[in-house]
Design a protein around this motif. Structure first.
Motif, PDB file in Angstrom:
ATOM      1  N   LEU A   1      -0.032  -1.818   9.041  1.00  0.00           N
ATOM      2  CA  LEU A   1       0.970  -1.719   7.979  1.00  0.00           C
ATOM      3  C   LEU A   1       1.032  -2.999   7.152  1.00  0.00           C
ATOM      4  O   LEU A   1       1.133  -2.959   5.917  1.00  0.00           O
ATOM      5  N   GLN A   2       0.981  -4.135   7.836  1.00  0.00           N
ATOM      6  CA  GLN A   2       1.002  -5.410   7.112  1.00  0.00           C
ATOM      7  C   GLN A   2      -0.291  -5.641   6.328  1.00  0.00           C
ATOM      8  O   GLN A   2      -0.276  -6.284   5.274  1.00  0.00           O
TER       9      GLN A   2
ATOM     10  N   THR B   1       0.062  -4.361   2.784  1.00  0.00           N
ATOM     11  CA  THR B   1       0.729  -5.321   1.902  1.00  0.00           C
ATOM     12  C   THR B   1      -0.196  -6.485   1.561  1.00  0.00           C
ATOM     13  O   THR B   1      -0.224  -6.966   0.415  1.00  0.00           O
TER      14      THR B   1
ATOM     15  N   THR C   1       5.160  -0.558  -1.474  1.00  0.00           N
ATOM     16  CA  THR C   1       4.626  -0.433  -0.115  1.00  0.00           C
ATOM     17  C   THR C   1       5.400  -1.305   0.860  1.00  0.00           C
ATOM     18  O   THR C   1       5.796  -0.851   1.953  1.00  0.00           O
ATOM     19  N   THR C   2       5.653  -2.546   0.476  1.00  0.00           N
ATOM     20  CA  THR C   2       6.376  -3.470   1.350  1.00  0.00           C
ATOM     21  C   THR C   2       7.812  -3.015   1.567  1.00  0.00           C
ATOM     22  O   THR C   2       8.332  -3.046   2.699  1.00  0.00           O
TER      23      THR C   2
ATOM     24  N   ILE D   1       7.962  -0.101   3.998  1.00  0.00           N
ATOM     25  CA  ILE D   1       7.796  -0.515   5.391  1.00  0.00           C
ATOM     26  C   ILE D   1       9.096  -1.114   5.927  1.00  0.00           C
ATOM     27  O   ILE D   1       9.527  -0.804   7.050  1.00  0.00           O
TER      28      ILE D   1
ATOM     29  N   SER E   1      11.617   1.593   6.467  1.00  0.00           N
ATOM     30  CA  SER E   1      11.220   2.390   7.636  1.00  0.00           C
ATOM     31  C   SER E   1      11.629   1.698   8.931  1.00  0.00           C
ATOM     32  O   SER E   1      12.072   2.351   9.890  1.00  0.00           O
TER      33      SER E   1
ATOM     34  N   GLU F   1       2.152   7.723  13.766  1.00  0.00           N
ATOM     35  CA  GLU F   1       2.619   6.676  12.862  1.00  0.00           C
ATOM     36  C   GLU F   1       2.585   7.191  11.420  1.00  0.00           C
ATOM     37  O   GLU F   1       1.777   6.754  10.604  1.00  0.00           O
TER      38      GLU F   1
ATOM     39  N   GLN G   1       4.467   6.544   9.059  1.00  0.00           N
ATOM     40  CA  GLN G   1       4.772   5.481   8.092  1.00  0.00           C
ATOM     41  C   GLN G   1       3.495   4.841   7.554  1.00  0.00           C
ATOM     42  O   GLN G   1       3.424   4.456   6.388  1.00  0.00           O
ATOM     43  N   LEU G   2       2.487   4.731   8.418  1.00  0.00           N
ATOM     44  CA  LEU G   2       1.240   4.097   7.998  1.00  0.00           C
ATOM     45  C   LEU G   2       0.547   4.921   6.921  1.00  0.00           C
ATOM     46  O   LEU G   2       0.069   4.363   5.918  1.00  0.00           O
TER      47      LEU G   2
ATOM     48  N   ALA H   1       2.589   4.704   3.586  1.00  0.00           N
ATOM     49  CA  ALA H   1       2.382   3.408   2.930  1.00  0.00           C
ATOM     50  C   ALA H   1       0.961   3.320   2.346  1.00  0.00           C
ATOM     51  O   ALA H   1       0.767   2.803   1.235  1.00  0.00           O
TER      52      ALA H   1
END
Length: 584
Positions: A61-62, A65, A107-108, A111, A114, A189, A191-192, A195
């Motif tokens: 996820l990071q 970003t 995107t950030t 996350i 979330s 996941e 969220q991944l 994003a």
């Protein structure tokens, strides 16, 4: 007076330059801080999927970003005139930088939200997440305040052949990695994937606005054979890169089946301009035919053809159905034709459900369908078993994936040849103005019937493979609309979304329309709502489709001052209507 006005303009430009430079440095600085923040912990607990608690090692996820911040910083430096980066923004930097910065911020922020929603409190955010959100907001605001610098792209310098080949290979390799990353995202996941979808959407839009994709299109146009070879190699490499077995290869197989059928529909809708709302029935005809002649235990015929014979039989059956349905109905136009084809699709589904020995002859086993369709086997190579190739174990679905690559290549060749042929030019003429085309001597009915029959045959071919992949065929798979593609509504949407009349358009549209619902299954009843909203936004901001041909771009953007068109694939649409009529 003139000298005074000139001095005033020069003074304004001189005062605007430092402001623009300051804003661009703010973009770069914000991007750097955002990138650094991805190496910090964003939450204190591993309860949030993806483990964002580690310092110095960004989680997936990071990484999203981080990628967005790096791209924003590079485009910002390009706008500042840093040597060696000017090629990033041939048509101006402001729009591209703003879209990238906005995508990174979105995107950030997603996350961070979330994390709060998943864990239940704002205090679950570590300082790294707050720094990331605030830092990502700086480039978004600064780039929005930049003056518009949109310009006509200067002619690109011709690169050496080896350099252009390296660029094509690098782009396809990067595209394969991006696609694989999206498909391989774990369903636990969501969220991944969301994003990822946000960042990819904004980044792709920024690349289009910067003019970089047009430069790439010009390079691929000059190296068509290299481009085709690279595309085939990257497609074949996909199953060898899968580390999770057949879990996501099945998604890729279904995408290829969906895309193949969409290409067939593209002949009917994109080239000939015939609105067919029951096209999925031809897929069903091919699937049922293959199931009946491939040795299924519940088959009413009790025969087992080799696959090549079953595929030809499925294509022939679909072609016959296309002619039978098209012959009495293709004299209709517009909405009337759409209603008739919609009725045909529903009649097919109901008929397959009634051929159960009670309501009709015992052929299709009614609503229960035809199960236990045997796996394909070529010269002792069983597609239902795992095989080791080059030291890498390929599962059953990887075998079918490679088979669908061959089928897709065949369909692309047929589509390309037909579209560029005399009959293809006649299709375009009929689509643009049937009355005028008929007046010029084109037999409209015959031309449309050929399109209908060819499109049906290609759908039937895809259906023969689908029957073996799913090992069962049931009527519920061939409805007009539903939450899971392929169905007639999704097929039509894939053609329109990707770009009518092109080859890559329906393929991209099919991939998106199959992958997104498969990855957003957790939304359940809200899937179609999200799908509808996405289509509305697309039709508002890009009505010509994601990958449109020259004619569509000109029709939808003829009043846009910055609209530029570069040579693309030589589809039949690129020929003038007059040429089409004369050639037919």
């Amino acid at each position: 007076m003139t000298e005074t006005m000139t001095q005033t303009e020069n003074s304004a430009e001189g005062s605007a330059a430092p402001k623009r430079a300051a804003l661009l440095w703010a973009v770069v600085a914000g991007s750097v801080v955002t990138a650094v923040s991805t190496f910090l912990a964003w939450t204190w607990t591993t309860a949030f999927p993806g483990n964002l608690t580690i310092y110095g090692n960004p989680a997936p996820l990071q990484l999203l970003t981080l990628v967005g911040a790096v791209l924003t910083g590079l485009f910002g430096l390009s706008a500042l005139g840093v040597k060696g980066l000017g090629w990033l923004t041939p048509t101006g930097a402001r729009k591209a930088v703003w879209i990238l910065a906005l995508g990174t911020f979105a995107t950030t922020l997603f996350i961070a939200i979330s994390i709060i929603v998943e864990l239940g409190a704002l205090v679950d955010l570590e300082p790294g997440a707050g720094v990331a959100v605030l830092a990502a907001a700086v480039p978004a605001v600064a780039s929005y305040l930049l003056p518009d610098d949109t310009r006509k792209a200067a002619p690109a310098k011709q690169l050496p052949s080896w350099a252009e080949i390296l660029i094509i290979v690098a782009v396809f390799a990067l595209g394969l990695y991006i696609v694989t990353f999206g498909i391989d995202t774990d369903d636990s996941e969501p969220q991944l994937f969301i994003a990822y979808l946000i960042l990819v959407t904004f980044s792709a839009t920024a690349l289009v606005k910067s003019g970089l994709t047009r430069r790439l299109s010009a390079i691929t146009a000059r190296n068509r054979q290299v481009t085709v070879t690279a595309a085939i190699v990257m497609a074949i490499a996909f199953p060898f890169l899968q580390q999770s077995g057949d879990t996501y290869t099945l998604i890729a197989v279904n995408i290829l089946i969906f895309a193949t059928v969409a290409l067939g529909l593209n002949i009917v809708v994109g080239l000939a301009g015939l609105l067919d709302l029951g096209y999925v029935a031809f897929l069903g005809v091919g699937a049922y035919t293959a199931a009946l002649v491939s040795g299924a235990t519940s088959s009413a015929f009790g025969v087992q053809f080799p696959f090549w014979a079953a595929a030809l039989t499925g294509m022939a059956a679909s072609l016959v159905f296309g002619v039978v349905i098209g012959a009495p109905t293709l004299r209709l136009r517009g909405d009337y034709l759409a209603i008739v084809t919609l009725g045909f699709g529903e009649i097919f589904r109901i008929a397959m459900g009634n051929l159960d020995g009670t309501s009709g002859p015992q052929i299709t086993n009614g609503p229960n369908g035809i199960p236990n369709i045997p796996q394909l086997e070529f010269f002792g190579y069983n597609f239902g078993e795992s095989h080791t190739v080059f030291g890498i174990e390929l599962g059953a679905y990887a075998n079918y994936y490679l088979l669908m690559i061959l089928v897709m290549a065949l369909v692309v060749v047929v589509f390309s040849r037909a579209g560029n042929s005399r009959i293809g030019r006649a299709w375009v003429a009929i689509r643009e103005d049937e009355t005028a085309a008929t007046a010029m001597g084109i037999n409209g009915f015959r031309v449309k019937l050929v399109a209908f029959a060819l499109g049906a045959a290609l759908a039937g071919l895809a259906g023969t493979v689908q029957a073996h992949v799913n090992t069962t065929v049931v009527p519920e798979n061939y409805v007009f609309a539903g939450p899971v593609p392929p169905n007639s509504a999704f097929l039509l949407a894939a053609v329109i979304l990707g770009g009518m009349g092109t080859i890559t358009g329906p393929i991209v549209g099919s991939a998106l329309l199959f992958l997104i619902p498969a990855k957003l299954s957790f939304l359940q009843d809200y899937q179609l709502l999200g799908f509808g909203i996405a289509l509305i936004l697309l039709m508002r901001f890009r009505p010509e489709g994601l990958i449109a041909n020259k004619r569509a771009r000109l029709e939808f953007h003829e009043n846009d001052d910055d609209q530029q068109v570069v040579p693309e694939q030589r589809q039949s649409e690129d020929a003038g209507v007059g040429t089409a009529k004369a050639g037919a």
